[in-house]
Design an enzyme around this catalytic site. Structure first.
Site, PDB file in Angstrom:
ATOM      1  N   HIS A 173      61.447   9.357  68.042  1.00  0.00           N
ATOM      2  CA  HIS A 173      61.156   9.009  66.649  1.00  0.00           C
ATOM      3  C   HIS A 173      60.077   7.946  66.471  1.00  0.00           C
ATOM      4  O   HIS A 173      59.572   7.773  65.356  1.00  0.00           O
ATOM      5  CB  HIS A 173      62.437   8.504  65.964  1.00  0.00           C
ATOM      6  CG  HIS A 173      63.233   9.570  65.296  1.00  0.00           C
ATOM      7  ND1 HIS A 173      63.696  10.681  65.951  1.00  0.00           N
ATOM      8  CD2 HIS A 173      63.657   9.705  64.000  1.00  0.00           C
ATOM      9  CE1 HIS A 173      64.371  11.442  65.099  1.00  0.00           C
ATOM     10  NE2 HIS A 173      64.357  10.870  63.919  1.00  0.00           N
ATOM     11  N   ASP A 187      71.667  12.380  64.394  1.00  0.00           N
ATOM     12  CA  ASP A 187      70.516  12.924  63.692  1.00  0.00           C
ATOM     13  C   ASP A 187      71.005  14.129  62.904  1.00  0.00           C
ATOM     14  O   ASP A 187      71.823  14.920  63.403  1.00  0.00           O
ATOM     15  CB  ASP A 187      69.412  13.331  64.660  1.00  0.00           C
ATOM     16  CG  ASP A 187      68.120  13.694  63.938  1.00  0.00           C
ATOM     17  OD1 ASP A 187      67.224  12.831  63.862  1.00  0.00           O
ATOM     18  OD2 ASP A 187      68.006  14.832  63.440  1.00  0.00           O
ATOM     19  N   ARG A 222      62.073  19.830  56.503  1.00  0.00           N
ATOM     20  CA  ARG A 222      62.380  18.956  55.360  1.00  0.00           C
ATOM     21  C   ARG A 222      61.071  18.581  54.664  1.00  0.00           C
ATOM     22  O   ARG A 222      60.070  18.312  55.324  1.00  0.00           O
ATOM     23  CB  ARG A 222      63.111  17.719  55.874  1.00  0.00           C
ATOM     24  CG  ARG A 222      63.741  16.855  54.810  1.00  0.00           C
ATOM     25  CD  ARG A 222      64.713  15.868  55.450  1.00  0.00           C
ATOM     26  NE  ARG A 222      65.986  16.506  55.808  1.00  0.00           N
ATOM     27  CZ  ARG A 222      66.888  15.970  56.624  1.00  0.00           C
ATOM     28  NH1 ARG A 222      66.664  14.784  57.168  1.00  0.00           N
ATOM     29  NH2 ARG A 222      68.008  16.605  56.879  1.00  0.00           N
ATOM     30  N   SER A 263      68.774  12.949  55.985  1.00  0.00           N
ATOM     31  CA  SER A 263      68.971  12.392  57.321  1.00  0.00           C
ATOM     32  C   SER A 263      70.358  11.787  57.492  1.00  0.00           C
ATOM     33  O   SER A 263      71.016  11.403  56.534  1.00  0.00           O
ATOM     34  CB  SER A 263      67.910  11.319  57.567  1.00  0.00           C
ATOM     35  OG  SER A 263      68.236  10.516  58.671  1.00  0.00           O
TER      36      SER A 263
END
Length: 777
Positions: free
Chosen positions: A125, A189, A471, A663
């Site tokens: 990330h 996640d 997303r 999320s």
């Protein structure tokens, strides 16, 4: 007292016996090459499923078999869909680096010496897309050295495997190495359900849930309903696996799967590759589903074999009936999709459930004023970076190159893992993309989560991007609220890169070649698996040593050891202020933004400066501008919350529908608690976020009558009463005192069970864990 004895007293002897029992309970096939002494649990699952079926006296769906097979107490567990809280024993835990920081900080606070189940950390990330894969990775290693060192040393000391930066995205690594049919995995996640492509139940959770499992505490999950999706026909032409979930999102919307597992079945399943099934399960997070799953089949067998796990594939074959639904199993809802007639879809902008079939997209775009020129096309990510995805996209790029064309848009490729990157480079696909004008980014999340140093447009400039991601909330990819993000398959994304237009339909529209001739793109072709096998690339795994030191500098602005939240004082919460009344969509991105804020995920105080930055204030229609109800001054939301906290003023926030979707980040629950919040009152919650709030000692409450939302003014003083008799199934009451002295009483529902009420009383789930451990010594 040694840790095993302490944990056995806490968890109960049944699980400890199962953990340390003879091979009669465990298949003698290792879970993975990284854990040769942990074995497949099929025999134990079979025994537990038999116990439950004898009790319920009915056929079970696949997801029920996996869930109930992992029950802590199958003989006595109350089981009622949508009502019971199941106490489960997951097989493993997976954490990405942004959420692992807080999870490991919480685990360290627990005082336990080692994790109780196989666990891994994945560095994906914190790598920003800027100049290309190798340069961006090198830059990230330098910028995030402190965090990576913390995660590596904490993992080594506490028994957690560490996948170094550059190894790939957590979900792809899980699919390649750890997922197996029948698995129950929790991951920090929201797109953890990707593992459903290999027939496992992989569920996104907050870090506090992960800590529970790593501490050998049964994990609680409200017994999900089951939505069955029957697939008939066969994928063909331009239609891909991605279009299945884009269509499902169209049907169910972003909250239609809340509280349910989505289970796919039917003859159409066998036309989808294992990685394609992973794509479908991955994006199931966008409909609010607990997770999604496919039954074990030949596609899974082939993928397991191709990734060096034929022994698991063979063992799973022996338990085929365990890994498929029983005939006559009941689904709470059934949706049927005919793959023969399914067309490519493009969903967006600003929400993943606004679907346009490809033949309607241009019309919808013109009608709604969406920018038709595509600025950037992005393929890859955890959703769509398989070998099949890459070969199909490359076949389209090759057609353009043969006609003397390249991408008209900026074109990026994000490999999901080092294995995918190395394999597509070896097989010449990376060169095709480079010749096409593409840039291969690092094996990381990158632009999909807002880690993108975008330079081609100015912030606020209206523009369109097309991605194969999952997303597309406002500002999600580039922090520009004017960017219109559309999600689709890598095939359509690549085709639009050639045309440069959102209204281009590759099924019907022609392109102009370099020589002026007209041509149509042929449907993409690809390979499920690489004929030469996978190239593993660079070894990026660090096995835990079980020892070492973990240091967090007190002056660090990236990491901060946690202090426990205050216990409930035993009184009603009276005369609280309303920090913000949110109107419209409020995802976890709105509550706790990602992008540049990711670097503070290990420092609660610093990251709390992003609280509610992009949530829309119902009072004025603006972002990050609220009124301090004590001083009368307007200011940023985080600063106002800090002022309330400094002055000893407790506050609540008011939310709209499906509050906290998106999320799994628990920072969206930690930050309000840290800055003095005590309750979030909404019309409805997304599953993961509601649980995260409970874990941190917050009160997630819903209006018994959704219309009561409109009775609330941001200037009201709020009292939540009835806490002395706080009990499961018993509503609470809120009294909203107006500035003119009048009062409005509102009934508030909640979903707390007895154990969760103890979390609230203790101040947090972690506080409660410590209390239990202290009593057991």
């Amino acid at each position: 007292m040694n840790s095993l004895l302490r944990l056995s007293q806490l968890a109960g002897p049944a699980h400890i016996r199962a953990l340390h029992s003879s091979a009669s309970i465990w298949s003698k096939v290792p879970l993975s090459k990284f854990e040769p002494n942990a074995y497949l649990p099929y025999e134990r699952l079979s025994q537990n499923v038999k116990i439950v079926k004898d009790r319920l006296k009915r056929p079970l769906t696949l997801s029920e078999k996996i869930l109930y097979g992992h029950l802590d107490q199958p003989k006595s567990q109350d089981i009622e869909r949508g009502v019971s809280y199941l106490r489960l024993r997951p097989d493993r835990v997976a954490m990405q680096d942004a959420t692992a920081q807080m999870a490991m900080l919480q685990f360290i606070s627990s005082g336990l010496p080692q994790t109780a189940v196989p666990s891994t950390i994945h560095c994906d990330h914190l790598i920003e897309a800027q100049k290309g894969g190798s340069q961006d990775l090198s830059r990230a290693k330098d910028l995030n050295k402190e965090v990576y060192n913390f995660l590596a040393t904490a993992g080594s000391k506490y028994g957690v495997g560490f996948w170094k930066p550059g190894s790939g995205i957590i979900h792809q690594i899980i699919l390649e190495n750890y997922a197996f049919p029948g698995l129950l995995l929790i991951g920090t996640d929201s797109h953890t359900p990707n593992g459903g492509g290999l027939g496992g139940l992989c569920i996104g959770v907050g870090g506090a849930d992960a800590v529970d499992v790593m501490a050998d505490i049964p994990w609680e999950l409200k017994c999900p309903k089951v939505i069955g999706i029957k697939l008939t026909g066969k994928l063909n032409g331009w239609t891909s696996a991605k279009d299945v979930i884009l269509k499902v999102a169209d049907i169910l919307t972003v909250k239609g799967g809340t509280g349910a597992i989505v289970e796919y079945f039917g003859p159409g399943v066998d036309s989808i590759s294992a990685t394609g099934m992973g794509t479908i399960c991955n994006m199931g997070a966008e409909i609010g589903a607990t997770t999604s799953v496919f039954p074990y089949n030949e596609s899974m067998y082939k993928y397991l074999e191709a990734t060096g796990r034929k022994d698991i594939a063979e063992e799973a074959k022996k338990y085929q009936s365990l890994l498929t639904a029983d005939d006559g199993a009941h689904y709470d809802q059934i949706i049927e999709i005919n793959l023969d007639t399914l067309t490519p879809h493009v969903n967006g902008p600003f929400t993943p459930d606004l679907a346009s079939p490809i033949d309607k997209l241009g019309e919808n775009a013109k009608k709604n004023g969406w920018p038709l020129d595509v600025k950037v096309s992005l393929i890859g990510s955890c959703t769509n970076s398989s070998y099949e995805d890459m070969t199909r996209a490359a076949s389209i790029a090759q057609q353009a190159l043969a006609k003397g064309l390249k991408a008209k848009t900026i074109f990026t490729i994000t490999p999901g893992s080092e294995q995918v990157r190395a394999t597509i480079e070896r097989d010449g696909l990376s060169k095709i993309f480079a010749d096409f004008g593409g840039m291969v980014l690092a094996n990381a999340c990158g632009p999909c989560i807002g880690q993108w140093d975008r330079q081609d447009v100015k912030k606020g400039e209206k523009n369109t991007i097309v991605t194969s991601y999952n997303r597309n909330f406002t500002g999600r990819n580039d922090a520009n609220p004017a960017t219109h993000g559309f999600v689709t398959s890598p095939d359509i994304t690549t085709a639009m890169a050639i045309s440069g237009r959102l209204d281009f339909n590759p099924l019907t529209d022609e392109l102009t070649a370099a020589d002026g001739s007209k041509f149509k793109l042929q449907p993409p072709t690809g390979l499920d698996l690489p004929p030469k096998g996978y190239d593993p690339g660079e070894d990026t795994f660090q096995a835990p040593a079980g020892s070492g030191n973990v240091d967090v500098a007190p002056t660090s602005d990236r990491l901060q050891l946690l202090s426990p939240f205050d216990k409930w004082d035993g009184k009603d919460l009276e005369d609280m202020k309303i920090l913000i009344k949110v109107t419209g969509k409020c995802t976890t991105d709105h509550i706790s933004a990602a992008g540049p804020w990711l670097k503070y995920r290990g420092h609660l105080d610093n990251i709390s400066n992003n609280l509610f930055l992009t949530a829309v204030n119902a009072e004025n229609g603006e972002m990050n501008k609220v009124k301090n109800q004590v001083t009368g001054e307007y200011g940023p939301v985080p600063a106002t919350a800090r002022k309330y906290k400094a002055d000893g003023v407790r506050w609540v926030a008011i939310g709209d529908e499906n509050y906290g979707e998106g999320s799994s980040r628990e920072h969206a629950a930690l930050e309000p608690r840290h800055l003095g919040g005590r309750a979030i009152i909404t019309k409805s919650f997304a599953r993961i976020h509601e649980t995260n709030l409970k874990k941190q000692g917050m009160l997630p409450l819903t209006f018994a009558n959704a219309a009561d939302y409109d009775k609330i003014d941001p200037s009201d003083n709020v009292s939540i009463v009835g806490l002395n008799s706080f009990a499961p199934g018993k509503p609470l009451k809120a009294v909203f005192k107006k500035t003119n002295g009048s009062k409005v009483e509102v009934v508030l529902n909640h979903t707390f069970n007895e154990q969760q009420i103890e979390w609230f009383k203790a101040g947090s789930a972690l506080n409660r864990m410590k209390e239990v451990f202290a009593k057991s010594q």
